[in-house]
Each structure stands twice: as C-alpha cells, then as structure tokens.
Design an enzyme around this catalytic site. Structure first.
Site, mmCIF file in Angstrom:
data_model
loop_
_atom_site.group_PDB
_atom_site.id
_atom_site.type_symbol
_atom_site.label_atom_id
_atom_site.label_comp_id
_atom_site.label_asym_id
_atom_site.label_seq_id
_atom_site.Cartn_x
_atom_site.Cartn_y
_atom_site.Cartn_z
ATOM 1 N N ARG A 77 -1.656 4.136 7.185
ATOM 2 C CA ARG A 77 -1.636 5.599 7.085
ATOM 3 C C ARG A 77 -1.871 6.032 5.640
ATOM 4 N NH1 ARG A 77 1.001 9.246 3.931
ATOM 5 N NH2 ARG A 77 1.246 11.237 4.928
ATOM 6 N N HIS A 82 -4.632 8.840 1.558
ATOM 7 C CA HIS A 82 -4.838 8.937 0.120
ATOM 8 C C HIS A 82 -6.159 8.334 -0.335
ATOM 9 C CE1 HIS A 82 -0.849 10.546 -0.234
ATOM 10 N NE2 HIS A 82 -0.360 9.503 0.408
#
Length: 115
Positions: A77, A82
């Site tokens: 994730r 990011h």
C-alpha cells in the site's frame, strides 16, 4: 474475534474478490497492464486492502491470523500511495496472480472457522 474485526476482514475479502474478478481473464503482465482501467481499479483495491490491514484491523486480530503477511500488505500500500521509486508493475502482477488468491483462501478458512 470481535465483530468490528470480522467486518474489516469481510471488507478486505470484498476487495480481494474485486481484484480477482477484474483480472480473471489476465494470463500475463502484458495483458494485465494493457488495460489502464483494470490496472487502476486493481491498484485501488490493493491500496484499500493495505489501509484496512494497517488502520482498521486490530493487532489482536492480526496476531490470530499469523499466516497472513500483514506488514508486506501495508508495505505494498505504501509503495503504491507514495510511489517510492515508482511502482513496479511486475510486483503488482505477481501480487495479483499469486498472492491475492492465497490471501483469499487464508481469509475464507479463518472466517469459516470463526463464525
């Protein structure tokens, strides 16, 4: 396991089932990545699974299901959200084609034995 954790596991399972449905006709990284809409929907569901695993599922629940790599799920994730060094589509494809079906099986077995 408390009812909140069971509800979170059901949500995770729902996202897993969505990924499996979206990718049911994919046999390779090329076929997976050639459809931008499928790719984005799959990545979205991977992010949701990671977020639920990290934020919504209790530590006690994660400790009960030791066969699931919770840290790696959240790590995936983080990489997606990011964009650390870009997202490696081979890793995403390997996750979708190999890890997601196993995760589904583990969750279904756990949930069946705890209802």
């Amino acid at each position: 396991m408390n009812s909140k954790d069971m509800a979170v596991l059901k949500k995770i399972l729902h996202h897993i089932e969505s990924i499996i449905r979206y990718c049911s006709d994919c046999r390779s990284l090329e076929s997976f990545s050639s459809d931008t809409m499928r790719l984005e929907a799959t990545v979205f569901n991977l992010m949701q699974i990671g977020e639920l695993a990290k934020v919504s599922l209790s530590d006690e629940a994660k400790a009960q299901i030791r066969t699931i790599p919770w840290q790696q799920i959240y790590g995936m994730r983080n990489r997606i959200v990011h964009g650390y060094s870009g997202v490696n589509m081979q890793i995403v494809w390997d996750t979708v084609s190999e890890d997601i079906p196993s995760l589904r099986k583990e969750l279904e077995l756990f949930m069946e034995s705890n209802t």
